[in-house]
Design an enzyme around this catalytic site. Structure first.
Site, PDB file in Angstrom:
ATOM      1  N   LYS A 265      -0.320  11.446   8.960  1.00  0.00           N
ATOM      2  CA  LYS A 265      -0.970  12.681   8.165  1.00  0.00           C
ATOM      3  C   LYS A 265      -2.468  12.488   8.456  1.00  0.00           C
ATOM      4  CE  LYS A 265       1.173  12.262   3.890  1.00  0.00           C
ATOM      5  NZ  LYS A 265       1.642  11.051   4.380  1.00  0.00           N
TER       6      LYS A 265
ATOM      7  N   ARG B 274       2.395  16.246  -3.888  1.00  0.00           N
ATOM      8  CA  ARG B 274       3.282  15.298  -3.776  1.00  0.00           C
ATOM      9  C   ARG B 274       4.505  15.556  -4.854  1.00  0.00           C
ATOM     10  NH1 ARG B 274      -0.239  10.991  -1.285  1.00  0.00           N
ATOM     11  NH2 ARG B 274       1.022   9.055  -0.531  1.00  0.00           N
TER      12      ARG B 274
ATOM     13  N   ARG C 171      -1.414  -1.053  10.622  1.00  0.00           N
ATOM     14  CA  ARG C 171      -2.411  -0.077  10.570  1.00  0.00           C
ATOM     15  C   ARG C 171      -3.538  -0.665  10.159  1.00  0.00           C
ATOM     16  NH1 ARG C 171      -1.098   5.265   6.970  1.00  0.00           N
ATOM     17  NH2 ARG C 171      -1.014   4.255   4.993  1.00  0.00           N
TER      18      ARG C 171
ATOM     19  N   ARG D 168      -5.317  -1.577   4.109  1.00  0.00           N
ATOM     20  CA  ARG D 168      -5.205  -1.174   2.675  1.00  0.00           C
ATOM     21  C   ARG D 168      -4.567  -2.065   1.879  1.00  0.00           C
ATOM     22  NH1 ARG D 168      -3.410   5.282   3.069  1.00  0.00           N
ATOM     23  NH2 ARG D 168      -2.375   4.470   1.340  1.00  0.00           N
TER      24      ARG D 168
ATOM     25  N   ARG E 229       6.247   3.361  -2.241  1.00  0.00           N
ATOM     26  CA  ARG E 229       5.940   4.576  -1.922  1.00  0.00           C
ATOM     27  C   ARG E 229       6.819   5.427  -1.301  1.00  0.00           C
ATOM     28  NH1 ARG E 229       1.404   1.969   1.405  1.00  0.00           N
ATOM     29  NH2 ARG E 229       0.725   3.887   2.278  1.00  0.00           N
TER      30      ARG E 229
HETATM   31  P1  AMP Z   1      -2.293   7.954   0.531  1.00  0.00           P
HETATM   32  O1  AMP Z   1      -3.438   7.650   1.113  1.00  0.00           O
HETATM   33  O2  AMP Z   1      -2.067   9.467   0.670  1.00  0.00           O
HETATM   34  O3  AMP Z   1      -1.256   7.309   1.064  1.00  0.00           O
HETATM   35  O4  AMP Z   1      -2.196   7.913  -1.104  1.00  0.00           O
HETATM   36  C1  AMP Z   1      -2.375   6.451  -1.351  1.00  0.00           C
HETATM   37  C2  AMP Z   1      -1.858   6.443  -3.086  1.00  0.00           C
HETATM   38  O5  AMP Z   1      -2.667   7.166  -3.911  1.00  0.00           O
HETATM   39  C3  AMP Z   1      -0.452   6.544  -3.457  1.00  0.00           C
HETATM   40  O6  AMP Z   1       0.711   5.701  -2.837  1.00  0.00           O
HETATM   41  C4  AMP Z   1      -0.617   7.222  -4.817  1.00  0.00           C
HETATM   42  O7  AMP Z   1      -0.656   6.034  -5.523  1.00  0.00           O
HETATM   43  C5  AMP Z   1      -1.897   7.850  -4.856  1.00  0.00           C
HETATM   44  N1  AMP Z   1      -1.753   9.273  -4.502  1.00  0.00           N
HETATM   45  C6  AMP Z   1      -2.511   9.816  -3.336  1.00  0.00           C
HETATM   46  N2  AMP Z   1      -2.115  11.356  -3.483  1.00  0.00           N
HETATM   47  C7  AMP Z   1      -1.540  11.566  -4.587  1.00  0.00           C
HETATM   48  C8  AMP Z   1      -0.767  12.577  -5.252  1.00  0.00           C
HETATM   49  N3  AMP Z   1      -1.021  13.693  -4.600  1.00  0.00           N
HETATM   50  N4  AMP Z   1      -0.314  12.483  -6.248  1.00  0.00           N
HETATM   51  C9  AMP Z   1       0.130  11.389  -6.980  1.00  0.00           C
HETATM   52  N5  AMP Z   1      -0.605   9.948  -6.599  1.00  0.00           N
HETATM   53  C10 AMP Z   1      -1.228  10.033  -5.188  1.00  0.00           C
END
Ligand code: AMP
Length: 214
Positions: free
Chosen positions: A13, A87, A126, A160, A171
């Site tokens: 994404k 989400r 990554r 990360r 996740r």
């Molecule tokens: P991402 O970079 O989108 O993979 O997000 C990394 C982490 O941030 C996720 O595993 C969640 O812990 C938190 N996170 C990101 N976006 C959301 C969301 N829309 N709702 C809840 N937690 C989020």
């Protein structure tokens, strides 16, 4: 045009959102990036979310909806790409209301389909450029041999903290339990397009362009 990129962690994404910024001048709103910034800034909210993120769990709806509300109220754009948001169904409802309050609407939801096996190998391979955020992958898009970012020439690359197998398992479970119901939600609203997220990066980019232009 306002769109959502929907898909499990590691579906690509973030990479594709960056292409849409380049190709269409849209603005990427990544709640993951916003939360990582909050975490690094050491604010009270940052400290609360750090532990939740490290475990791979979802941060509360209240926090992420607040982050998106603030952006929608302050950033003027030719179109937003929602990356990693919504989400949950509560977040999806809130997004609809926030867009409506700004006199805007949601145009499309692109679901990026990728199988779980591919996700594990993608995520554990990554890294991102510490200067410009360009995303690399040891297998599909390695860091150039001269050790410099192809985009900005930066020489530091980060992995990360939550890109490990344990956190990824949580996740993925969070995705299937709480986020995947959004596929039906947006299908019922007539907004959903499905694309194969497993192909080459440029093929996925073309598939997204095709879905948005059709
Ligand atoms: P991402 O970079 O989108 O993979 O997000 C990394 C982490 O941030 C996720 O595993 C969640 O812990 C938190 N996170 C990101 N976006 C959301 C969301 N829309 N709702 C809840 N937690 C989020």
């Amino acid at each position: 045009m306002n769109i959502i990129l929907l898909g499990p962690p590691g579906a690509g994404k973030g990479t594709q959102a960056r292409y849409l910024v380049e190709d269409r001048g849209m603005v990427q709103l990544s709640t993951g990036d916003m939360l990582r910034e909050a975490k690094d800034s050491g604010t009270e909210m940052g400290n609360i979310v750090a532990e939740v993120m490290a475990k791979g769990q979802l941060v509360t709806d209240e926090i992420v909806i607040g982050l998106i509300r603030e952006k929608l109220e302050t950033v003027k754009a030719n179109g937003f790409i929602f990356d990693g948001f919504p989400r949950t169904l509560a977040q999806a409802d809130a997004l609809g209301e926030l867009l409506e309050a700004e006199g805007q609407s949601l145009d499309a939801v692109i679901e990026m389909e990728v199988d779980d096996e591919a996700l594990v190998s993608r995520i554990t391979a990554r890294s991102t450029c510490g200067t410009c955020g360009e995303v690399y992958n040891d297998i599909t898009k390695p860091i150039p041999a001269d050790g410099k970012c192809a985009k900005c020439g930066g020489t530091t690359f980060n992995r990360r903290a939550d890109d490990n197998e344990d956190s990824l398992r949580t996740r993925l479970m969070e995705y299937y339990k709480k986020t995947s119901p959004l596929i039906g939600y947006y299908y019922a609203k007539g907004k959903l397009s499905r694309i194969d997220g497993l192909g080459e990066i440029d093929a996925v980019r073309a598939a997204i362009a095709g879905a948005l232009d059709s």
